[in-house]
Design an enzyme around this catalytic site. Structure first.
Site, mmCIF file in Angstrom:
data_model
loop_
_atom_site.group_PDB
_atom_site.id
_atom_site.type_symbol
_atom_site.label_atom_id
_atom_site.label_comp_id
_atom_site.label_asym_id
_atom_site.label_seq_id
_atom_site.Cartn_x
_atom_site.Cartn_y
_atom_site.Cartn_z
ATOM 1 N N ASN A 122 33.834 -28.170 -30.439
ATOM 2 C CA ASN A 122 35.252 -28.315 -30.115
ATOM 3 C C ASN A 122 35.631 -29.757 -29.829
ATOM 4 O OD1 ASN A 122 35.721 -25.672 -30.562
ATOM 5 N ND2 ASN A 122 35.794 -25.052 -28.428
ATOM 6 N N SER B 166 35.549 -22.619 -23.754
ATOM 7 C CA SER B 166 35.439 -23.615 -24.816
ATOM 8 C C SER B 166 35.533 -25.028 -24.281
ATOM 9 C CB SER B 166 36.584 -23.454 -25.809
ATOM 10 O OG SER B 166 36.713 -22.132 -26.214
ATOM 11 N N HIS C 284 28.611 -20.106 -25.600
ATOM 12 C CA HIS C 284 29.853 -20.326 -26.345
ATOM 13 C C HIS C 284 29.706 -19.839 -27.782
ATOM 14 C CE1 HIS C 284 32.961 -23.095 -28.305
ATOM 15 N NE2 HIS C 284 33.617 -22.166 -27.659
ATOM 16 N N GLU D 191 26.628 -22.225 -28.749
ATOM 17 C CA GLU D 191 26.297 -23.376 -27.914
ATOM 18 C C GLU D 191 25.904 -22.842 -26.537
ATOM 19 O OE1 GLU D 191 29.172 -26.928 -29.668
ATOM 20 O OE2 GLU D 191 30.085 -25.430 -28.376
HETATM 21 N N1 LIG Z 1 39.815 -18.049 -29.669
HETATM 22 C C1 LIG Z 1 38.768 -18.724 -30.025
HETATM 23 O O1 LIG Z 1 38.666 -19.122 -31.197
HETATM 24 C C2 LIG Z 1 37.674 -19.009 -29.035
HETATM 25 C C3 LIG Z 1 36.417 -19.420 -29.518
HETATM 26 C C4 LIG Z 1 35.370 -19.609 -28.595
HETATM 27 C C5 LIG Z 1 35.604 -19.442 -27.241
HETATM 28 N N2 LIG Z 1 36.854 -19.071 -26.806
HETATM 29 C C6 LIG Z 1 37.023 -18.867 -25.355
HETATM 30 O O2 LIG Z 1 36.977 -17.473 -25.096
HETATM 31 C C7 LIG Z 1 37.772 -17.182 -23.970
HETATM 32 C C8 LIG Z 1 38.788 -16.089 -24.359
HETATM 33 O O3 LIG Z 1 39.643 -16.574 -25.384
HETATM 34 P P1 LIG Z 1 40.380 -15.601 -26.395
HETATM 35 O O4 LIG Z 1 40.907 -16.447 -27.489
HETATM 36 O O5 LIG Z 1 39.508 -14.467 -26.708
HETATM 37 O O6 LIG Z 1 41.619 -15.111 -25.501
HETATM 38 P P2 LIG Z 1 42.568 -13.835 -25.706
HETATM 39 O O7 LIG Z 1 43.842 -14.195 -25.107
HETATM 40 O O8 LIG Z 1 42.550 -13.392 -27.119
HETATM 41 O O9 LIG Z 1 41.843 -12.686 -24.856
HETATM 42 C C9 LIG Z 1 41.711 -12.713 -23.464
HETATM 43 C C10 LIG Z 1 41.540 -11.296 -22.947
HETATM 44 O O10 LIG Z 1 41.175 -11.328 -21.565
HETATM 45 C C11 LIG Z 1 41.833 -10.254 -20.903
HETATM 46 N N3 LIG Z 1 41.889 -10.562 -19.484
HETATM 47 C C12 LIG Z 1 42.715 -11.419 -18.848
HETATM 48 N N4 LIG Z 1 42.428 -11.433 -17.539
HETATM 49 C C13 LIG Z 1 41.402 -10.565 -17.333
HETATM 50 C C14 LIG Z 1 40.684 -10.146 -16.182
HETATM 51 N N5 LIG Z 1 40.947 -10.642 -14.982
HETATM 52 N N6 LIG Z 1 39.714 -9.229 -16.339
HETATM 53 C C15 LIG Z 1 39.437 -8.730 -17.557
HETATM 54 N N7 LIG Z 1 40.076 -9.109 -18.684
HETATM 55 C C16 LIG Z 1 41.055 -10.016 -18.572
HETATM 56 C C17 LIG Z 1 43.176 -10.197 -21.592
HETATM 57 O O11 LIG Z 1 43.741 -8.897 -21.429
HETATM 58 C C18 LIG Z 1 42.809 -10.468 -23.051
HETATM 59 O O12 LIG Z 1 42.508 -9.296 -23.758
HETATM 60 C C19 LIG Z 1 38.419 -18.471 -23.528
HETATM 61 O O13 LIG Z 1 37.639 -19.031 -22.510
HETATM 62 C C20 LIG Z 1 38.349 -19.313 -24.790
HETATM 63 O O14 LIG Z 1 38.343 -20.687 -24.518
HETATM 64 C C21 LIG Z 1 37.870 -18.836 -27.678
#
Ligand SMILES: NC(=O)c1ccc[n+]([C@@H]2O[C@H](COP(=O)([O-])OP(=O)(O)OC[C@H]3O[C@@H](n4cnc5c(N)ncnc54)[C@H](O)[C@@H]3O)[C@@H](O)[C@H]2O)c1
Length: 594
Positions: free
Chosen positions: A192, A121, A142, A154
């Site tokens: 964002n 993000s 994204h 995006e």
């Molecule tokens: N939460 C949101 O609203 C949102 C929206 C768009 C983009 N994002 C982006 O998406 C990405 C993930 O965010 P999230 O909110 O889903 O996080 P989250 O914490 O909910 O999930 C992350 C997952 O990654 C796993 N993980 C960690 N290390 C790992 C590895 N080495 N190999 C495989 N899996 C691994 C964890 O076990 C966990 O299940 C980030 O880059 C975030 O910026 C988040």
């Protein structure tokens, strides 16, 4: 020829990853879904089945389609399972070093022609890409949360991403039924960059007890038509993820203080209050992962003893403009005796006509009976002298937005009105304490900030000064409820809740346009399709009026001295040029051409 994507890999099955798996599998693409451990894989699987089961329960997905969808997903621990996929998208936590290590590994494991994508993000896609030997095949994709619902993607192109990779990813987005905007690699991209300053500001309001979580969220939902309030959205995003995004944006985006995470966020993350995914964040949820909010110790109780026994029957309304007219209608319709005071018979006649026309519309639309219309009109007494307010139980002032005028009016009301009467101002930008101190009874003075058009907008901001009594606030709350509005209580600061959170965001959108990062259309699209806003920032600015937006932004800047609140030069120039929005036929868009 465009690349065929028959199988894709998704790494990390948390909030975003599980949703992204669902998007691909729903559209007939085989997915290899990867996690770091068996336990995490189980959680990821549960995220996916939870979401698809909810879709089935809501009748949005047939059972057979759900089964077919799930059959397209292979779950695996470790990256080796990704050796033959055409594209990998990662959604692991928002840490640059983690993502760089992951991409180096993916580069080693995946076939040479595979595209490697990040769902980051806020991190630099370019910095992630150089951890591989194929930066030209690295791109940002994204998605928005929840990925199966939000239409926007995006697509982030770095200076080295090859054009055909971008084109192939754009075609893939179309196949997934998404609308893409393609942009370059800047912290926070479009949505964002515009969203997180606002979210952080809302957390700051909560932390400083400026308003309660319920009131902050209700204000933005009801005042701006947003699908959810900022604190509920923080819980959905995940507080740990939100913290990392803000922190990165602060460091990458010019150290704008508005992106420095509010200290409370760090405390909550440390305490394990991560939002929905952990079952508790700003709100408490039924269980981890559940969208259902359950009461907790901060939930306001409806059985609170009424602080007010005041029986209000007569309301005086001073003014003859748009707001006064709407407020007269609101009170008359709700059954109050209204005393309308204007500057003269001519103004009273105009207001009468406007109220009548508006009530007639209600009759035509079947929302009001003729008898109720006539009764409402019959409850309004028209006057041009303040002395007629001697016996009212509440006064609502909606005269011109000039402090000297309002102060003089309140001084007169102080002499005329009986003791104990609540005196309210509808000011949207002046300090309520200034008008309160023009009277000898500041404890009885409160802000009642209605929104335009008052009969339609469901929100009232109840502004508490440092001198307002608890009884006055209770009366204001009771009155708001009686006229069918949600009253939210906030402190006496410039912009109250809604304008303080809304206008800096609009101003940021103007800055983004000014910096040529994106276009009016793409920015409007991004906020509507990525965040569910009813209008994009430029659509809204053209409706509100650029002059109004500039005036509010100036007030915010002057009071808070926050450098990031300085009005965007482009906004000033458009106002100077007379491009004020719809009302002059031209603002950010030309409304004279169809
Ligand atoms: N939460 C949101 O609203 C949102 C929206 C768009 C983009 N994002 C982006 O998406 C990405 C993930 O965010 P999230 O909110 O889903 O996080 P989250 O914490 O909910 O999930 C992350 C997952 O990654 C796993 N993980 C960690 N290390 C790992 C590895 N080495 N190999 C495989 N899996 C691994 C964890 O076990 C966990 O299940 C980030 O880059 C975030 O910026 C988040």
């Amino acid at each position: 020829m465009a690349r065929e994507f028959t199988s894709v890999g998704v790494v990390g099955l948390g909030t975003m990853g599980a949703g992204i798996v669902e998007v691909f599998a729903r559209n007939g693409i085989d997915v290899v879904a990867v996690e770091i451990s068996e336990a995490a894989l189980d959680r990821g699987r549960a995220n996916l089945t939870g979401s698809t089961d909810r879709a089935v329960a809501r009748g949005k997905l047939a059972e057979a389609d759900r089964d077919a969808l799930l059959a397209r997903v292979d779950f695996a621990v470790g990256l080796d399972a990704l050796h033959s996929v055409d594209l990998v998208i990662e959604a692991v936590p928002e840490h640059l070093d983690l993502k760089q290590r992951l991409f180096a590994e993916l580069d080693r494991i995946c076939k040479p022609e595979a595209i490697l994508a990040t769902n980051t993000s806020s991190l630099s896609v370019t910095e992630i890409s150089v951890a591989t030997a194929r930066p030209n095949q690295v791109v940002g994709i994204h998605f928005f949360n929840p990925a199966p619902v939000m239409k926007l993607v995006e697509v982030v192109r770095t200076v080295v991403t090859s054009a055909d990779v971008v084109a192939d990813v754009e075609a893939l987005c179309a196949r997934l039924g998404k609308v893409d905007v393609t942009i370059s690699d800047r912290a926070g991209f479009i949505a964002n960059a515009l969203l997180f300053g606002y979210l952080n500001h809302a957390v700051d309001m909560f932390e400083s007890r400026y308003a309660t979580r319920e009131d902050i969220d209700a204000a933005m939902k009801l005042g701006c038509g947003l699908p959810m309030g900022p604190l509920a959205l923080m819980d959905l995003i995940g507080l740990d993820t939100a913290y990392e995004i803000l922190d990165t944006m602060y460091r990458r985006g010019g150290r704008d203080r508005r992106h420095a995470p509010v200290p409370l966020l760090k405390q909550m993350v440390t305490a394990g209050l991560l939002g929905r995914k952990s079952g508790r964040g700003f709100y408490t949820y039924e269980r981890p992962g559940s969208p259902k909010v359950v009461p907790d110790e901060q939930t306001p109780t409806t059985t609170e003893p009424a602080l007010t026994d005041a029986v209000l029957t007569t309301v005086g309304i001073v003014g003859s403009g748009t707001m006064a007219t709407g407020i007269i209608e609101v009170f008359a319709k709700a059954g109050y005796e209204v005393v309308s005071v204007t500057r003269g018979a001519e103004q009273s006649a105009k207001v009468f006509e406007a109220v009548q026309t508006s009530l007639n519309k209600g009759v035509v639309r079947g929302r009001l009976s003729e008898a109720d219309r006539d009764a409402a009109l019959g409850r309004i007494n028209w006057s041009a002298t303040l002395e007629h307010l001697a016996d009212v139980d509440l006064v609502v002032e909606a005269v011109v937005e000039e402090l000297s005028v309002k102060k003089a009016l309140f001084a007169s009301l102080d002499e005329i009105c009986k003791p104990g009467v609540v005196l309210a101002t509808t000011t949207s930008s002046l300090p309520v304490i200034e008008v309160a101190m023009a009277t000898q009874r500041p404890a009885d003075v409160v802000g009642l900030h209605f929104f335009n058009p008052a009969p339609a907008m469901p929100l009232v901001e109840i502004v508490r000064t440092i001198r307002t009594s608890a009884e006055t606030i209770a009366t204001a709350q009771a009155v708001s409820a009686t006229v069918g509005k949600t009253g939210v209580v906030c402190g006496d600061r410039s912009g109250f809740i809604v304008n303080a959170l809304l206008f800096p965001y609009l101003n940021d959108a103007v800055r983004m346009l000014e910096a040529s990062y994106s276009t009016t259309d793409d920015i409007d699209h991004a906020m509507k399709l990525g965040c569910g806003y009813p209008m994009g920032p430029f659509e809204l600015l053209d409706v509100v009026g650029l002059d109004v937006a500039l005036a509010i932004q100036r007030e915010l800047y002057l009071e808070l001295r926050e450098p990031g609140f300085a009005p965007a030069p482009l906004l000033e120039h458009l106002v100077t040029a007379g491009y004020l929005g719809r009302k002059t036929g031209r603002g950010f868009r030309d409304h004279t051409r169809r």
